[in-house]
Motif scaffolding. Structure first.
Motif, PDB file in Angstrom:
ATOM      1  N   LEU A 356       0.858  -1.175   0.000  1.00  0.00           N
ATOM      2  CA  LEU A 356       0.000   0.000   0.000  1.00  0.00           C
ATOM      3  C   LEU A 356       0.899   1.232   0.000  1.00  0.00           C
ATOM      4  O   LEU A 356       1.763   1.378   0.872  1.00  0.00           O
ATOM      5  N   PHE A 357       0.704   2.116  -0.974  1.00  0.00           N
ATOM      6  CA  PHE A 357       1.509   3.334  -1.069  1.00  0.00           C
ATOM      7  C   PHE A 357       0.761   4.482  -0.394  1.00  0.00           C
ATOM      8  O   PHE A 357      -0.397   4.761  -0.728  1.00  0.00           O
ATOM      9  N   ILE A 358       1.446   5.140   0.542  1.00  0.00           N
ATOM     10  CA  ILE A 358       0.870   6.228   1.326  1.00  0.00           C
ATOM     11  C   ILE A 358       1.782   7.443   1.225  1.00  0.00           C
ATOM     12  O   ILE A 358       2.998   7.331   1.416  1.00  0.00           O
ATOM     13  N   SER A 359       1.196   8.597   0.922  1.00  0.00           N
ATOM     14  CA  SER A 359       1.973   9.836   0.973  1.00  0.00           C
ATOM     15  C   SER A 359       1.724  10.531   2.302  1.00  0.00           C
ATOM     16  O   SER A 359       0.701  10.316   2.961  1.00  0.00           O
ATOM     17  N   LEU A 360       2.672  11.371   2.690  1.00  0.00           N
ATOM     18  CA  LEU A 360       2.585  12.094   3.948  1.00  0.00           C
ATOM     19  C   LEU A 360       3.449  13.334   3.870  1.00  0.00           C
ATOM     20  O   LEU A 360       4.362  13.424   3.039  1.00  0.00           O
ATOM     21  N   HIS A 361       3.143  14.295   4.717  1.00  0.00           N
ATOM     22  CA  HIS A 361       4.033  15.439   4.882  1.00  0.00           C
ATOM     23  C   HIS A 361       5.066  15.066   5.930  1.00  0.00           C
ATOM     24  O   HIS A 361       4.725  14.726   7.061  1.00  0.00           O
ATOM     25  N   HIS A 362       6.356  15.132   5.533  1.00  0.00           N
ATOM     26  CA  HIS A 362       7.426  14.814   6.475  1.00  0.00           C
ATOM     27  C   HIS A 362       8.068  16.118   6.935  1.00  0.00           C
ATOM     28  O   HIS A 362       8.553  16.904   6.122  1.00  0.00           O
ATOM     29  N   PRO A 363       8.093  16.375   8.240  1.00  0.00           N
ATOM     30  CA  PRO A 363       8.516  17.695   8.726  1.00  0.00           C
ATOM     31  C   PRO A 363       9.997  17.994   8.557  1.00  0.00           C
ATOM     32  O   PRO A 363      10.378  19.162   8.443  1.00  0.00           O
ATOM     33  N   ASP A 364      10.837  16.979   8.544  1.00  0.00           N
ATOM     34  CA  ASP A 364      12.275  17.249   8.522  1.00  0.00           C
ATOM     35  C   ASP A 364      12.738  17.846   7.203  1.00  0.00           C
ATOM     36  O   ASP A 364      13.710  18.604   7.164  1.00  0.00           O
ATOM     37  N   ASP A 365      12.066  17.510   6.096  1.00  0.00           N
ATOM     38  CA  ASP A 365      12.430  18.122   4.816  1.00  0.00           C
ATOM     39  C   ASP A 365      11.285  18.944   4.226  1.00  0.00           C
ATOM     40  O   ASP A 365      11.397  19.448   3.112  1.00  0.00           O
ATOM     41  N   GLN A 366      10.163  19.062   4.970  1.00  0.00           N
ATOM     42  CA  GLN A 366       9.012  19.859   4.538  1.00  0.00           C
ATOM     43  C   GLN A 366       8.489  19.412   3.175  1.00  0.00           C
ATOM     44  O   GLN A 366       7.989  20.215   2.393  1.00  0.00           O
ATOM     45  N   HIS A 367       8.593  18.131   2.899  1.00  0.00           N
ATOM     46  CA  HIS A 367       8.263  17.619   1.574  1.00  0.00           C
ATOM     47  C   HIS A 367       7.168  16.569   1.673  1.00  0.00           C
ATOM     48  O   HIS A 367       6.989  15.942   2.719  1.00  0.00           O
TER      49      HIS A 367
END
Length: 375
Positions: A356-367
């Motif tokens: 299952l592919f999930i996208s997320l906002h990752h805070p360390d690179d703001q991406h």
């Protein structure tokens, strides 16, 4: 959108997960693009191509300085293949400007800035000079349109977006209204935008009206979800609810009319949003995203903690019964150093039989980052 969108094949720079979703602008300029949520859907008219929409977007130079900011939404298009993370998206110009892709242009506003929003407890317009605030439309869902005529166009050739209109101020925000729009990817035009639930006379928009995760089902109804954590401590949601709403799409244009929405009570549909009971019993949601995955039916991704914990729920129908999987942690979210992961969103077109592919906002690179987890 031109012949370039129909070029078959996989972008050579697509990479296996975990990886950042990237664009040609980033490669060409050396800048990076920090984004919040990332929704995607295949383009109906271009095989192997997908639209990606994002929330607040910042352009960051190699020195780490923010050199541009777009409050609200941006969009990009590009090729995709299951099992890979797209890294060569082309940023789209603001609709209805005609796009030419592939392109190395920078990001541009996608949805228009909402009007009529105010600073909480005042009549001052959100975004007014000197208020250090801005009005924005934050996308909450993206799906293919229904098999009917929409404003003289084939609905199945359009995409459908849901969004909330917010006033952002002092590192906080209030949600004040909710809207929907269709999008024509061939002409880069928004089609039939509508404010479904307008700003109330006082206070914020009720949480039951902040809908997302749209699905046009074969039974003639559009189904949508929203969630609320009612009890939390130490960064974990201990209790909450996931409301389910529906409105007719085949017998009327119910998606644009708030009075046509009905809420699932567990046994029937009610016009009273306060009568809604949780469609997912025992839910503990800081956030919820529901999509239909081929061969798996309805799949709900529930974020349960700020440390990246989540559960995957499955059902064969929008109302359930829903079955929860074991709680797990998304890769890379347990060791963040600046903030926490959020905006867990599923991507059927990228997922495989095993992952299952999930996208997320990752805070360390703001991406926006995409990870793969076992089903």
């Amino acid at each position: 959108m031109g012949a370039a969108l129909t070029v078959p094949g996989v972008a050579l720079a697509d990479v296996p997960p975990p990886a950042q979703v990237g664009s040609r602008y980033e490669t060409a300029s050396g800048n990076s693009i920090g984004r919040d949520c990332g929704y995607s859907a295949p383009l109906p008219s271009a095989s192997g191509q997908a639209l990606w929409t994002f929330c607040d977007t910042a352009v960051i130079n190699p020195a780490g300085t923010v050199i541009g900011f777009i409050g609200g939404s941006t969009a990009a298009v590009g090729s995709y293949v299951a099992g890979q993370v797209p890294t060569t998206l082309s940023e789209l110009p603001t609709p209805p400007a005609a796009p030419a892709v592939p392109s190395t242009r920078g990001p541009a506003p996608f949805l228009p800035t909402p009007s009529g929003l105010v600073l909480p407890g005042t009549t001052t317009a959100c975004g007014a000079s000197g208020t250090q605030s801005y009005a924005a439309s934050w996308i909450t869902g993206l799906t293919r349109g229904p098999n009917r005529v929409i404003s003289g166009r084939s609905g199945s050739g359009l995409l459908f977006l849901t969004y909330t209109n917010v006033c952002v101020y002092n590192n906080a925000w209030t949600t004040q209204s909710y809207g929907v729009t269709f999008y024509d990817p061939v002409t880069n035009q928004l089609v039939g935008p509508a404010t479904v639930f307008p700003r109330p006379a006082a206070g914020e928009l009720a949480w039951q009206y902040r809908l997302g995760s749209p699905t046009f089902a074969a039974d003639g109804y559009l189904y949508l979800y929203t969630s609320l954590c009612t009890s939390s401590a130490f960064g974990a949601c201990g209790a909450g609810t996931v409301a389910l709403a529906r409105t007719p799409w085949s017998s009327s244009t119910g998606w644009s009319t708030g009075s046509s929405y009905r809420y699932w009570t567990g046994t029937t549909w009610s016009a009273d949003p306060a009568a809604a009971t949780s469609a997912l019993p025992g839910a503990r949601p800081f956030g919820i995203d529901v999509r239909v995955f081929p061969g798996r039916g309805y799949v709900a991704i529930e974020q349960t903690t700020i440390a990246g914990h989540y559960r995957v729920w499955t059902a064969t129908a929008p109302t359930g019964p829903w079955t929860a999987g074991a709680e797990a942690v998304l890769p890379g979210c347990a060791s963040t150093t600046t903030s926490w992961c959020y905006a867990f969103i599923g991507h059927p077109e990228l997922s495989t039989a095993n992952s299952l592919f999930i996208s997320l906002h990752h805070p360390d690179d703001q991406h926006v980052r995409v990870v793969a987890v076992p089903w």
